[in-house]
Design an enzyme around this catalytic site. Structure first.
Site, PDB file in Angstrom:
ATOM      1  N   TYR A 146       0.829  -1.210   0.000  1.00  0.00           N
ATOM      2  CA  TYR A 146       0.000   0.000   0.000  1.00  0.00           C
ATOM      3  C   TYR A 146       0.862   1.258   0.000  1.00  0.00           C
ATOM      4  O   TYR A 146       0.482   2.271  -0.553  1.00  0.00           O
ATOM      5  CB  TYR A 146      -0.898   0.021   1.238  1.00  0.00           C
ATOM      6  CG  TYR A 146      -2.192  -0.723   1.069  1.00  0.00           C
ATOM      7  CD1 TYR A 146      -2.200  -2.079   0.758  1.00  0.00           C
ATOM      8  CD2 TYR A 146      -3.411  -0.073   1.222  1.00  0.00           C
ATOM      9  CE1 TYR A 146      -3.391  -2.757   0.615  1.00  0.00           C
ATOM     10  CE2 TYR A 146      -4.611  -0.759   1.082  1.00  0.00           C
ATOM     11  CZ  TYR A 146      -4.595  -2.096   0.783  1.00  0.00           C
ATOM     12  OH  TYR A 146      -5.776  -2.761   0.636  1.00  0.00           O
ATOM     13  N   LYS A 197       3.562 -15.462   2.423  1.00  0.00           N
ATOM     14  CA  LYS A 197       3.820 -16.146   1.145  1.00  0.00           C
ATOM     15  C   LYS A 197       5.327 -16.377   1.107  1.00  0.00           C
ATOM     16  O   LYS A 197       6.045 -15.904   0.222  1.00  0.00           O
ATOM     17  CB  LYS A 197       3.298 -15.280  -0.011  1.00  0.00           C
ATOM     18  CG  LYS A 197       3.287 -15.963  -1.363  1.00  0.00           C
ATOM     19  CD  LYS A 197       2.216 -17.031  -1.527  1.00  0.00           C
ATOM     20  CE  LYS A 197       2.381 -17.744  -2.863  1.00  0.00           C
ATOM     21  NZ  LYS A 197       1.572 -18.964  -2.999  1.00  0.00           N
ATOM     22  N   ASP A 229      -2.482 -18.417   0.241  1.00  0.00           N
ATOM     23  CA  ASP A 229      -3.445 -19.103  -0.630  1.00  0.00           C
ATOM     24  C   ASP A 229      -4.149 -20.222   0.132  1.00  0.00           C
ATOM     25  O   ASP A 229      -5.369 -20.395   0.050  1.00  0.00           O
ATOM     26  CB  ASP A 229      -2.769 -19.610  -1.917  1.00  0.00           C
ATOM     27  CG  ASP A 229      -1.461 -20.367  -1.658  1.00  0.00           C
ATOM     28  OD1 ASP A 229      -0.955 -20.339  -0.516  1.00  0.00           O
ATOM     29  OD2 ASP A 229      -0.955 -20.983  -2.612  1.00  0.00           O
ATOM     30  N   ASP A 253      -6.252  -7.259   3.984  1.00  0.00           N
ATOM     31  CA  ASP A 253      -7.371  -6.619   3.287  1.00  0.00           C
ATOM     32  C   ASP A 253      -8.238  -7.686   2.627  1.00  0.00           C
ATOM     33  O   ASP A 253      -9.457  -7.708   2.776  1.00  0.00           O
ATOM     34  CB  ASP A 253      -6.820  -5.644   2.237  1.00  0.00           C
ATOM     35  CG  ASP A 253      -7.917  -4.990   1.428  1.00  0.00           C
ATOM     36  OD1 ASP A 253      -8.908  -4.538   2.042  1.00  0.00           O
ATOM     37  OD2 ASP A 253      -7.799  -4.946   0.187  1.00  0.00           O
ATOM     38  N   ASP A 257     -12.111  -9.438   4.063  1.00  0.00           N
ATOM     39  CA  ASP A 257     -13.369  -9.436   3.305  1.00  0.00           C
ATOM     40  C   ASP A 257     -13.919 -10.852   3.172  1.00  0.00           C
ATOM     41  O   ASP A 257     -15.119 -11.085   3.290  1.00  0.00           O
ATOM     42  CB  ASP A 257     -13.162  -8.867   1.893  1.00  0.00           C
ATOM     43  CG  ASP A 257     -13.395  -7.363   1.824  1.00  0.00           C
ATOM     44  OD1 ASP A 257     -13.139  -6.680   2.832  1.00  0.00           O
ATOM     45  OD2 ASP A 257     -13.839  -6.877   0.761  1.00  0.00           O
TER      46      ASP A 257
HETATM   47  C1  IPM Z   1     -10.401  -1.580   3.741  1.00  0.00           C
HETATM   48  C2  IPM Z   1     -10.652  -0.965   2.392  1.00  0.00           C
HETATM   49  C3  IPM Z   1      -9.526   0.000   2.073  1.00  0.00           C
HETATM   50  C4  IPM Z   1      -8.237  -0.796   2.048  1.00  0.00           C
HETATM   51  C5  IPM Z   1      -9.704   0.780   0.761  1.00  0.00           C
HETATM   52  C6  IPM Z   1     -11.012   1.534   0.736  1.00  0.00           C
HETATM   53  C7  IPM Z   1      -8.549   1.702   0.500  1.00  0.00           C
HETATM   54  O1  IPM Z   1     -10.803  -1.949   1.435  1.00  0.00           O
HETATM   55  O2  IPM Z   1     -10.306  -0.818   4.723  1.00  0.00           O
HETATM   56  O3  IPM Z   1     -10.317  -2.802   3.821  1.00  0.00           O
HETATM   57  O4  IPM Z   1      -7.885  -1.397   1.029  1.00  0.00           O
HETATM   58  O5  IPM Z   1      -7.561  -0.815   3.075  1.00  0.00           O
HETATM   59 MG    MG Z   2     -10.804  -3.899   2.197  1.00  0.00          MG
END
Ligand code: IPM
Ligand code: MG
Length: 371
Positions: A146, A197, A229, A253, A257
């Site tokens: 990032y 990884k 993975d 990240d 999710d």
């Molecule tokens: C998160 C989001 C952010 C990230 C984006 C919106 C920049 O996906 O907080 O997980 O990638 O960190």
């Molecule tokens: Mg995210």
């Protein structure tokens, strides 16, 4: 005098404002119930910041954050408008990533909990859900790809372009997030799965070495290493094996999710982004892990729970108010137990489920805090 705390509320774009309103509603109920003084000041960020003051993170908004004990953040970015300005000025980079870096918020905690009441909303078969899923994703938040330099896109003489992102971690960066992970595991089920990884990346090898070394200070915590993975696959096959998942920025990240989907919806996933504790208080930015969801914005459809639960994490981590935080988390559990569901967690086959809007969900949680 009652305890007083100063909160910067940055709602942002898309569903941000409507879920923020519900979180503030719940905080007002907490304030009353626990005799606190919460000074909540709202300020624009994201496109709202660009529209109000020409920048995704207006100077006045940043100044407000600096004066506050914690920031309650909504969400930023609008896919339709983002391409109209240079990428460095877009809300994700210019507001969210900037805030994370500016305040040194290297530790991102994302608790993923699937309660029995929401078993219907989990995409996995009941036998894979075991007695429920309870994972804490500890994500490094200010390093890795990032932020690594160089980060650029250049034109090639031969035509076409070349894009470069750099993944970079230092020993010190890995150590400090590893300590956060091990300390959290100690307070939970004493297991830490470190994700890397190491079979391909230099970063992965260093990550694994450093985490292994830090683990020696936590002999009561069981350490396991897993390639990312495989980690993604294991989350789908046997999520109940995980307690704390320790991840670098991008892996965290992605996996958070994926884990959120197990908890029924991204609309259920709160997060706390913390820096180094100085003195008594820990400054933090608290935000739902989901995005701005512009398709459902302004329609009273969004699930406010991630935002409300983020406010709960703020009460706990930045203000040290465990009772108040528990009241929020219990109120959420009660309302879910009662069958209230926003669209994202509504399943028609669940006989108990009743579909409600953003505001009704917030009202019900605030009412449950008050009793
Ligand atoms: C998160 C989001 C952010 C990230 C984006 C919106 C920049 O996906 O907080 O997980 O990638 O960190
Ligand atoms: Mg995210």
């Amino acid at each position: 005098m009652s305890q007083a705390f100063q909160i910067a509320a940055l709602a942002g774009d898309g569903i941000g404002p409507e879920v923020m309103s519900e979180a503030i509603k719940v905080l007002r109920a907490v304030e009353k119930k626990f005799g606190l003084t919460l000074k909540i000041t709202e300020a624009p960020v994201g496109w709202a910041g660009i529209d109000a003051a020409g920048k995704a993170l207006p100077d006045a908004t940043l100044a407000l954050c600096k004066q506050s004990d914690a920031v309650l953040f909504g969400s930023v970015g609008l896919p339709d408008r983002d391409p109209t300005i240079p990428k460095e000025e877009r809300p994700e980079r210019a507001a969210l990533l900037r805030l994370r870096k500016e305040f040194g918020l290297f530790a991102n905690l994302r608790p993923v909990v699937l309660s029995k009441a929401l078993a219907h909303a989990c995409p996995l078969q009941p036998e894979r859900q075991g007695d429920g899923i309870d994972i804490l994703v500890v994500r490094e938040l200010t390093g890795g790809m990032y932020f690594g330099q160089p980060k650029l896109t250049e034109n090639l003489e031969a035509g076409g372009k070349r894009a470069i992102d750099t993944m970079v971690y230092t020993t010190a960066e890995i150590e400090r997030i590893a300590h956060v992970g091990f300390r959290a595991a100690r307070l939970r089920h004493k297991k830490l799965t470190s994700i890397d990884k190491a079979n391909v990346l230099e970063n992965g090898v260093l990550w694994r070495d450093v985490v292994t070394r830090v683990a020696k200070e936590y002999p009561d915590v069981a350490l396991e290493h897993m390639f990312v993975d495989n980690g993604a696959m294991q989350l789908m096959l046997k999520p109940t094996q995980f307690d704390v998942m320790l991840c670098e920025n991008m892996f965290g990240d992605i996996l958070s999710d994926e884990a959120a989907a197990l908890a029924g919806s991204l609309g259920m996933l709160p997060s706390a982004s913390l820096g180094q504790t100085t003195g008594e208080r820990t400054f933090g930015v608290y935000e739902p892990a989901g995005g701005t969801a512009p398709d459902i914005a302004g329609k009273n459809l969004a699930n406010p729970i991630a935002q409300i639960a983020s406010a709960g994490l703020m009460l706990e981590y930045s203000f040290g108010l465990s009772d108040a935080a528990n009241a929020v988390h219990k109120a959420i559990a009660k309302v879910i137990g009662d069958g209230l569901r926003t669209g994202d967690i509504y399943i028609a086959q669940d006989a108990k489920a009743r579909k409600v809007g953003t505001r009704e969900m917030g009202d019900a949680i605030a009412a449950a805090v008050s009793v």
